[in-house]
Design a protein around this motif. Structure first.
Motif, PDB file in Angstrom:
ATOM      1  N   ARG A 209      -2.479  14.634  24.127  1.00  0.00           N
ATOM      2  CA  ARG A 209      -1.848  13.714  23.181  1.00  0.00           C
ATOM      3  C   ARG A 209      -2.057  12.251  23.578  1.00  0.00           C
ATOM      4  N   ASP A 210      -2.862  11.998  24.604  1.00  0.00           N
ATOM      5  CA  ASP A 210      -3.051  10.626  25.070  1.00  0.00           C
ATOM      6  C   ASP A 210      -3.576   9.712  23.967  1.00  0.00           C
ATOM      7  N   ALA A 211      -4.437  10.258  23.100  1.00  0.00           N
ATOM      8  CA  ALA A 211      -5.022   9.448  22.031  1.00  0.00           C
ATOM      9  C   ALA A 211      -3.982   8.990  21.007  1.00  0.00           C
ATOM     10  N   PHE A 212      -2.829   9.665  20.968  1.00  0.00           N
ATOM     11  CA  PHE A 212      -1.790   9.284  20.011  1.00  0.00           C
ATOM     12  C   PHE A 212      -1.342   7.832  20.226  1.00  0.00           C
ATOM     13  N   LYS A 213      -1.401   7.358  21.468  1.00  0.00           N
ATOM     14  CA  LYS A 213      -0.951   6.002  21.764  1.00  0.00           C
ATOM     15  C   LYS A 213      -1.797   4.960  21.038  1.00  0.00           C
ATOM     16  N   ARG A 214      -3.010   5.346  20.654  1.00  0.00           N
ATOM     17  CA  ARG A 214      -3.906   4.416  19.960  1.00  0.00           C
ATOM     18  C   ARG A 214      -4.228   4.900  18.545  1.00  0.00           C
ATOM     19  N   SER A 215      -3.272   5.648  17.989  1.00  0.00           N
ATOM     20  CA  SER A 215      -3.445   6.221  16.649  1.00  0.00           C
ATOM     21  C   SER A 215      -2.340   5.746  15.712  1.00  0.00           C
ATOM     22  N   ARG A 216      -2.564   5.982  14.445  1.00  0.00           N
ATOM     23  CA  ARG A 216      -1.526   5.759  13.445  1.00  0.00           C
ATOM     24  C   ARG A 216      -0.888   7.092  13.065  1.00  0.00           C
ATOM     25  N   THR A 217       0.259   7.025  12.422  1.00  0.00           N
ATOM     26  CA  THR A 217       0.936   8.233  11.954  1.00  0.00           C
ATOM     27  C   THR A 217       0.337   8.682  10.622  1.00  0.00           C
ATOM     28  N   PRO A 218       0.564   9.935  10.245  1.00  0.00           N
ATOM     29  CA  PRO A 218       0.059  10.410   8.950  1.00  0.00           C
ATOM     30  C   PRO A 218       0.639   9.674   7.742  1.00  0.00           C
ATOM     31  N   ALA A 219       1.681   8.881   7.957  1.00  0.00           N
ATOM     32  CA  ALA A 219       2.327   8.192   6.834  1.00  0.00           C
ATOM     33  C   ALA A 219       1.372   7.268   6.091  1.00  0.00           C
ATOM     34  N   ILE A 220       0.416   6.672   6.789  1.00  0.00           N
ATOM     35  CA  ILE A 220      -0.518   5.759   6.097  1.00  0.00           C
ATOM     36  C   ILE A 220      -1.408   6.543   5.135  1.00  0.00           C
ATOM     37  N   MET A 221      -1.776   7.750   5.509  1.00  0.00           N
ATOM     38  CA  MET A 221      -2.575   8.570   4.610  1.00  0.00           C
ATOM     39  C   MET A 221      -1.754   9.024   3.403  1.00  0.00           C
ATOM     40  N   ALA A 222      -0.493   9.310   3.638  1.00  0.00           N
ATOM     41  CA  ALA A 222       0.381   9.718   2.530  1.00  0.00           C
ATOM     42  C   ALA A 222       0.573   8.581   1.539  1.00  0.00           C
ATOM     43  N   ASP A 223       0.770   7.370   2.051  1.00  0.00           N
ATOM     44  CA  ASP A 223       0.944   6.218   1.164  1.00  0.00           C
ATOM     45  C   ASP A 223      -0.347   5.928   0.386  1.00  0.00           C
ATOM     46  N   ALA A 224      -1.488   6.069   1.052  1.00  0.00           N
ATOM     47  CA  ALA A 224      -2.768   5.845   0.372  1.00  0.00           C
ATOM     48  C   ALA A 224      -3.006   6.903  -0.699  1.00  0.00           C
ATOM     49  N   ALA A 225      -2.710   8.162  -0.370  1.00  0.00           N
ATOM     50  CA  ALA A 225      -2.860   9.241  -1.342  1.00  0.00           C
ATOM     51  C   ALA A 225      -1.963   9.001  -2.553  1.00  0.00           C
ATOM     52  N   HIS A 226      -0.749   8.545  -2.313  1.00  0.00           N
ATOM     53  CA  HIS A 226       0.193   8.277  -3.402  1.00  0.00           C
ATOM     54  C   HIS A 226      -0.355   7.210  -4.339  1.00  0.00           C
ATOM     55  N   ALA A 227      -0.966   6.172  -3.765  1.00  0.00           N
ATOM     56  CA  ALA A 227      -1.544   5.105  -4.597  1.00  0.00           C
ATOM     57  C   ALA A 227      -2.664   5.636  -5.481  1.00  0.00           C
ATOM     58  N   ILE A 228      -3.473   6.520  -4.929  1.00  0.00           N
ATOM     59  CA  ILE A 228      -4.586   7.094  -5.697  1.00  0.00           C
ATOM     60  C   ILE A 228      -4.064   8.014  -6.794  1.00  0.00           C
ATOM     61  N   LEU A 229      -3.146   8.895  -6.425  1.00  0.00           N
ATOM     62  CA  LEU A 229      -2.679   9.914  -7.360  1.00  0.00           C
ATOM     63  C   LEU A 229      -1.781   9.351  -8.453  1.00  0.00           C
ATOM     64  N   SER A 230      -1.250   8.169  -8.229  1.00  0.00           N
ATOM     65  CA  SER A 230      -0.414   7.527  -9.250  1.00  0.00           C
ATOM     66  C   SER A 230      -1.238   6.781 -10.292  1.00  0.00           C
ATOM     67  N   SER A 231      -2.533   6.627 -10.032  1.00  0.00           N
ATOM     68  CA  SER A 231      -3.393   5.897 -10.965  1.00  0.00           C
ATOM     69  C   SER A 231      -3.580   6.690 -12.253  1.00  0.00           C
ATOM     70  N   GLN A 232      -3.842   5.964 -13.312  1.00  0.00           N
ATOM     71  CA  GLN A 232      -3.934   6.572 -14.633  1.00  0.00           C
ATOM     72  C   GLN A 232      -5.336   6.426 -15.222  1.00  0.00           C
ATOM     73  N   GLY A 233      -5.696   7.379 -16.075  1.00  0.00           N
ATOM     74  CA  GLY A 233      -6.890   7.254 -16.898  1.00  0.00           C
ATOM     75  C   GLY A 233      -8.184   7.039 -16.145  1.00  0.00           C
ATOM     76  N   ARG A 234      -8.355   7.696 -15.027  1.00  0.00           N
ATOM     77  CA  ARG A 234      -9.581   7.596 -14.232  1.00  0.00           C
ATOM     78  C   ARG A 234      -9.881   6.154 -13.800  1.00  0.00           C
ATOM     79  N   SER A 235      -8.818   5.357 -13.620  1.00  0.00           N
ATOM     80  CA  SER A 235      -9.026   3.999 -13.134  1.00  0.00           C
ATOM     81  C   SER A 235      -9.490   4.002 -11.689  1.00  0.00           C
TER      82      SER A 235
END
Length: 274
Positions: A209-235
């Motif tokens: 788990r040493d690499a975790f100290k220089r990593s981000r949490t999965p929350a950034i991927m969840a927020d990015a996914a939310h932004a994509i999936l909330s888009s409308q009309g193939r924007s």
């Protein structure tokens, strides 16, 4: 910018990034299908389809836990039908299940390559194919695959070309599906982290788990996914996106709170990101 009432079918959602995306959508009041192999607790890997289902319900969403091996196309079709019947349709497919082994051609066992190809590349086709009849009826269907931009610098092939090939296969299918499914109004995109994400895949592939100290949490991927999936009309469609980039497009400028360790060192870029 809400997924309230939408139904998300997420493969590999029993832990890590898949779980985090599920909980983010659940907070909107979405319906979440947790489709993964982990139905019973594992000694080293926390999380099952049932524990995540309970978390989804607690977060404000509705959950359906389905044990599923994405290599089995017949089982995938059955699971999609169960999900659609249970929630009245499917609006989003997230191809999150993955397999990794960072070895080159000389050392990698063929059966391990078969596993990576089946869970990474082939499952994107199998799951997307099974979801299409339901996504057509959504009115704003989305397919999101967790795969990288197509960076053809030889360094990404030199040491672990087999893994690279299976992940790039996912991205190429994504580009194809965006065009193929345009007539149905379905968006298809890929999403990849700019930095390493603190997940079990990192822990076990790197050995600690040493690499975790220089990593981000999965929350950034969840927020990015939310932004994509909330888009409308193939924007947003036909794009191989990086988490930080899509969040910047939506006005976000501060990313420090995504650090796994606030006192950690310099963040390490993920594979395939220069």
């Amino acid at each position: 910018m809400s997924l309230q009432g939408k139904t998300l079918f997420i493969t590999g959602a029993s832990r890590g990034i898949g779980r985090e995306i599920a909980l983010k959508a659940a907070a909107d009041g979405a319906n979440i299908v947790i489709a993964a192999k982990s139905a019973e607790a594992h000694a080293k890997l926390p999380g099952t389809i049932h524990s995540v289902a309970a978390e989804v319900e607690a977060a404000g969403g509705k959950a359906l836990a389905l044990q599923l091996d994405v290599r089995d196309e017949a089982a995938v079709k059955v699971a999609m039908a169960q999900a659609a019947e249970h929630f009245g349709g499917i609006d989003v497919l997230i191809n999150n299940a993955g397999a990794i082994k960072l070895l080159g051609v000389e050392q990698l066992e063929p059966k391990r390559f078969d596993l990576m190809f089946q869970i990474n590349t082939r499952a994107v086709m199998v799951c997307s194919q099974a979801a299409i009849p339901y996504l057509k009826k959504s009115g704003n269907g989305h397919i999101l695959s967790l795969s990288p931009p197509l960076n053809i610098d030889p360094k990404w092939f030199a040491q672990y070309g087999p893994y690279t090939a299976t992940k790039y296969g996912m991205s190429m299918l994504t580009l194809g599906m965006s065009e193929e499914f345009k007539k149905y109004g379905i968006s298809a995109n890929a999403l990849w982290p700019k930095t390493m994400i603190a997940t079990a895949a990192i822990e076990f592939e790197l050995g600690s788990r040493d690499a975790f100290k220089r990593s981000r949490t999965p929350a950034i991927m969840a927020d990015a996914a939310h932004a994509i999936l909330s888009s409308q009309g193939r924007s947003i469609t036909g794009r191989l996106l990086i988490d930080e980039d899509i969040l910047r497009e939506h006005g976000q400028t501060d990313f420090e709170h995504y650090r796994f360790d606030a006192d950690g060192g310099t963040l390490v870029p993920d594979l395939f990101v220069d």
